[in-house]
Design an enzyme around this catalytic site. Structure first.
Site, PDB file in Angstrom:
ATOM      1  N   CYS A 146       0.840  -1.213   0.000  1.00 12.77           N
ATOM      2  CA  CYS A 146       0.000   0.000   0.000  1.00 12.77           C
ATOM      3  C   CYS A 146       0.868   1.254   0.000  1.00 12.77           C
ATOM      4  O   CYS A 146       0.981   1.944  -1.002  1.00 12.77           O
ATOM      5  CB  CYS A 146      -0.872   0.035   1.256  1.00 12.77           C
ATOM      6  SG  CYS A 146      -1.817  -1.418   1.532  1.00 12.77           S
TER       7      CYS A 146
HETATM    8  N1  SAJ Z   1       6.363   2.434   8.785  1.00 15.68           N
HETATM    9  C1  SAJ Z   1       7.340   3.299   9.255  1.00 15.68           C
HETATM   10  N2  SAJ Z   1       6.994   4.251  10.162  1.00 15.68           N
HETATM   11  C2  SAJ Z   1       5.710   4.386  10.609  1.00 15.68           C
HETATM   12  C3  SAJ Z   1       4.730   3.490  10.117  1.00 15.68           C
HETATM   13  C4  SAJ Z   1       5.068   2.527   9.211  1.00 15.68           C
HETATM   14  O1  SAJ Z   1       8.498   3.217   8.868  1.00 15.68           O
HETATM   15  O2  SAJ Z   1       5.457   5.252  11.444  1.00 15.68           O
HETATM   16  C5  SAJ Z   1       6.722   1.421   7.789  1.00 15.68           C
HETATM   17  C6  SAJ Z   1       6.468  -0.007   8.232  1.00 15.68           C
HETATM   18  O3  SAJ Z   1       7.613  -0.544   8.854  1.00 15.68           O
HETATM   19  C7  SAJ Z   1       6.176  -0.719   6.905  1.00 15.68           C
HETATM   20  C8  SAJ Z   1       5.548   0.373   6.059  1.00 15.68           C
HETATM   21  O4  SAJ Z   1       5.906   1.622   6.657  1.00 15.68           O
HETATM   22  O5  SAJ Z   1       7.363  -1.163   6.283  1.00 15.68           O
HETATM   23  C9  SAJ Z   1       4.030   0.273   5.941  1.00 15.68           C
HETATM   24  O6  SAJ Z   1       3.564   0.133   7.248  1.00 15.68           O
HETATM   25  P1  SAJ Z   1       1.979   0.318   7.573  1.00 15.68           P
HETATM   26  O7  SAJ Z   1       1.813   0.242   9.039  1.00 15.68           O
HETATM   27  O8  SAJ Z   1       1.455   1.494   6.864  1.00 15.68           O
HETATM   28  O9  SAJ Z   1       1.355  -1.030   7.025  1.00 15.68           O
HETATM   29  P2  SAJ Z   1       0.604  -1.361   5.704  1.00 15.68           P
HETATM   30  O10 SAJ Z   1       1.449  -1.188   4.499  1.00 15.68           O
HETATM   31  O11 SAJ Z   1      -0.019  -2.683   5.928  1.00 15.68           O
HETATM   32  O12 SAJ Z   1      -0.516  -0.236   5.614  1.00 15.68           O
HETATM   33  C10 SAJ Z   1      -1.837  -0.533   5.927  1.00 15.68           C
HETATM   34  C11 SAJ Z   1      -2.582   0.390   5.024  1.00 15.68           C
HETATM   35  N3  SAJ Z   1      -3.971   0.043   4.977  1.00 15.68           N
HETATM   36  C12 SAJ Z   1      -4.594   0.229   3.810  1.00 15.68           C
HETATM   37  O13 SAJ Z   1      -4.026   0.573   2.798  1.00 15.68           O
HETATM   38  C13 SAJ Z   1      -6.017  -0.036   3.830  1.00 15.68           C
HETATM   39  C14 SAJ Z   1      -2.454   1.812   5.495  1.00 15.68           C
HETATM   40  O14 SAJ Z   1      -3.411   2.631   4.810  1.00 15.68           O
HETATM   41  C15 SAJ Z   1      -2.701   1.945   6.955  1.00 15.68           C
HETATM   42  O15 SAJ Z   1      -2.480   3.302   7.326  1.00 15.68           O
HETATM   43  C16 SAJ Z   1      -1.722   1.067   7.691  1.00 15.68           C
HETATM   44  O16 SAJ Z   1      -2.029  -0.295   7.301  1.00 15.68           O
HETATM   45  C17 SAJ Z   1      -1.845   1.253   9.176  1.00 15.68           C
HETATM   46  O17 SAJ Z   1      -2.387   2.287   9.603  1.00 15.68           O
HETATM   47  O18 SAJ Z   1      -1.311   0.411   9.892  1.00 15.68           O
END
Ligand code: SAJ
Length: 435
Positions: free
Chosen positions: A265
Site C-alpha cells: 500500500c
Molecule cells: N512504517 C514506518 N513508520 C511508521 C509506520 C510505518 O516506517 O510510522 C513502515 C512499516 O515498517 C512498513 C511500512 O511503513 O514497512 C508500511 O507500514 P503500515 O503500518 O502502513 O502497514 P501497511 O502497508 O499494511 O498499511 C496498511 C494500510 N492500509 C490500507 O491501505 C487499507 C495503510 O493505509 C494503513 O495506514 C496502515 O495499514 C496502518 O495504519 O497500519
C-alpha cells in the site's frame, strides 16, 4: 432469497471479505486465477498466514473456483486484485484489467460490480468502464441505464496483522455512478461491516480518498525519517523527541523512523498519483521526494552499520551479520516491497556473510532459529520488529552470543540496556550511547 456475492481475488483483501459476507448470510463464491489458492480455500485452509482468517474459514467455509463463469450466479461481484507497480515504479493495472476482462463475458444486467483494489482517480472512468462497455449487450448505470450493471468503487482498508482493526469494523467510503447503485452497494457493506459506510459524491472522490490516506502516511514517514537523520547528526534521540512532541494534545501525529517503507500500500500507492499527476500536467514533487527519502532508508541503515563497525574497530571483511526479519512489518509473512530485502541485497553486495532468520518467512531464511542466527555473528541487524525478536533479544542474550554491534532498523530494542552491556547500539535517529 439469499443474495450471492462473488469475490474476485482471494488475497489479503478478498478472502477476509468473502468469509465475512458468508458469516453475514450471503451465498459466497470465491474466484481466483491461482488454482493452489482455490484448493486451499476449498479445504478451509488460509493461503496466507492469518490465524483469525484460518479459524473463520473453517467456521464459514466458502466455495472457491478458477472458473470465471461462476460470477454469472452472483448478485454482487467484488473485485479485489492487486494493483502493484512495475520494477521501475510505474502503475501496473494488468491484474485489474485481466480480472475485468475475465469476468466480463459472464456479467448480467442488474448485477452490482464493486472494485476494491486501490486505484488513482480516473481508473474507474478511463479503464474499468471502457472494458465493460466492450460487451455491447451490457448497459451501465454510468450511462444512466436503468437495471443495467451498477458499477462502484469501495477502496479496501485492510491493515494486515492488526489485532484491532479488521474488515468487519473498519469504516469505508464508497463511490458510484447512480443513486440506485450507491444504495445497493452501501446496503451490501452496511450488512457485513459494523462501521460507518460513507457515500462520496463521485467514484473519483472514492478513488482519491484511498490515495490521500496512503500518500499522507508515506510523506509523514518520510518526514520523520528525514528528521531522524538530522537529529542523529546533533546526537539527539528522535524517539525521545517524538514522545515529547506527542504530549501536545492536538495537531501532532507521531510516525516513526525506520529502515524503510514496505508493503503493497504505502510504498506503492503514491506512484499511482504521481503518474496520474504527470498525465494531467502536475508534478507531484512532494510525493516523489517522500518516496526518495523512504527508499533511501535501507542504504542509510547499512551506512550506519559500517560507520559503527569502523568506530568499534571491527574489520568489515570477516564480519558476519545476523539479519533478523525479512517481512515488511511485524508479525506477518508479507515480503512485498520489504526494506529488509533491500538491506539484505546491500549487505550481500558488500560481501558480508549473513545468517538470515525470519520466523514468518522460513523459505527465505538461511537458518532455522534465532539462536542459530546469532551463532558466530558479530553484527545484529534487526530489519523487522517481530514481537518474538523484541521479546527474545535481551542485552544478556546478545552479550552471551558475542554480538559486537547492534543495528536496530525499527528502533524496537532496548538500546540503553544493550549499551550498558557494553555493546554499541545504533538505532535510526538515536543518540550514540556510551558503552
Ligand atoms: N512504517 C514506518 N513508520 C511508521 C509506520 C510505518 O516506517 O510510522 C513502515 C512499516 O515498517 C512498513 C511500512 O511503513 O514497512 C508500511 O507500514 P503500515 O503500518 O502502513 O502497514 P501497511 O502497508 O499494511 O498499511 C496498511 C494500510 N492500509 C490500507 O491501505 C487499507 C495503510 O493505509 C494503513 O495506514 C496502515 O495499514 C496502518 O495504519 O497500519
Amino acid at each position: 432469497m439469499k443474495e450471492t456475492v462473488a469475490v474476485v481475488g482471494l488475497g489479503y483483501v478478498g478472502l477476509p471479505l468473502a468469509v465475512l459476507a458468508k458469516e453475514k448470510g450471503y451465498e459466497v463464491i470465491g474466484l481466483d486465477s491461482n488454482a493452489d489458492k482455490v484448493a486451499a480455500v476449498n479445504n478451509q485452509q488460509a493461503p496466507i498466514k492469518d490465524d483469525r482468517l484460518a479459524a473463520d474459514l473453517t467456521t464459514y467455509p466458502i466455495k472457491a473456483t478458477t472458473d470465471p463463469a461462476a460470477v454469472s450466479q452472483a448478485d454482487i461481484i467484488v473485485i479485489a486484485v492487486p494493483t502493484p507497480v512495475t520494477k521501475d515504479k510505474a502503475p501496473n493495472l494488468q491484474p485489474l484489467v485481466s480480472a475485468v476482462e475475465t469476468i466480463r463475458p459472464h456479467l448480467k444486467n442488474g448485477q452490482v460490480v464493486i472494485v476494491e483494489s486501490t486505484i488513482n482517480p480516473g481508473v474507474m472512468d478511463e479503464v474499468v468502464l471502457p472494458l465493460l462497455k466492450q460487451r455491447a449487450d451490457l448497459t451501465l448505470d454510468a450511462d444512466d441505464a436503468k437495471n443495467g450493471v451498477y458499477v462502484l468503487h469501495c477502496p479496501e482498508r485492510i491493515n494486515p496483522g492488526d489485532p484491532k482493526w479488521s474488515v468487519r469494523n473498519i469504516p469505508r467510503v464508497i463511490g458510484g455512478y447512480s443513486q440506485t447503485g450507491l444504495e445497493r452497494g452501501k446496503a451490501f457493506y452496511e450488512r457485513i461491516i459494523e462501521a460507518e459506510i460513507t457515500p462520496m459524491q463521485s467514484v473519483k472522490e472514492a478513488e482519491a480518498c484511498k490515495i490521500l490516506e496512503n500518500t499522507f502516511r508515506d510523506i509523514n514517514i518520510a518526514f520523520i525519517n528525514e528528521m531522524a537523520q538530522s537529529f542523529a547528526k546533533l546526537n539527539i534521540d528522535i524517539m525521545n523527541v517524538i514522545k515529547g512532541a506527542s504530549t501536545k494534545p492536538f495537531a501532532f501525529m507521531p510516525h516513526y523512523p525506520g529502515n524503510g517503507v514496505g508493503g503493497h500500500c504505502i510504498s506503492v500507492d503514491p506512484y499511482y498519483m504521481i503518474e496520474k499527476g504527470r498525465q494531467v500536467g502536475f508534478n507531484h514533487q512532494f510525493l516523489k521526494l517522500a518516496r526518495q527519502i523512504n527508499d533511501h532508508m535501507p542504504e542509510y541503515t547499512v551506512e550506519l552499520m559500517e560507520e559503527g563497525l569502523k568506530a568499534a574497530g571491527l574489520a568489515t571483511s570477516d564480519a558476519k551479520v545476523a539479519l533478523l526479519g525479512l517481512a515488511y512489518k511485524k508479525d506477518i509473512d508479507d515480503l512485498r516491497e520489504s526494506p529488509a530485502l533491500e538491506v539484505k541485497k546491500l549487505l550481500e553486495e558488500k560481501g558480508y556473510k549473513l545468517n538470515i532468520f525470519d520466523p514468518y518467512v522460513p523459505a527465505h531464511s538461511t537458518v532455522k532459529s534465532l539462536d542459530k542466527a546469532l551463532a558466530g555473528a558479530h553484527i545484529l541487524m534487526l530489519a523487522t520488529n517481530h514481537t518474538e525478536f523484541v521479546k527474545e533479544l535481551t542485552a544478556e542474550k546478545l552479550k552471551e552470543a558475542g554480538i559486537k554491534i547492534v543495528v536496530d532498523g525499527k528502533n524496537a530494542l532496548d538500546g540503553e540496556a544493550i549499551s550498558r552491556a557494553g555493546i554499541p547500539y545504533l538505532g535510526i535517529g538515536r543518540k550514540r550511547l556510551p558503552v
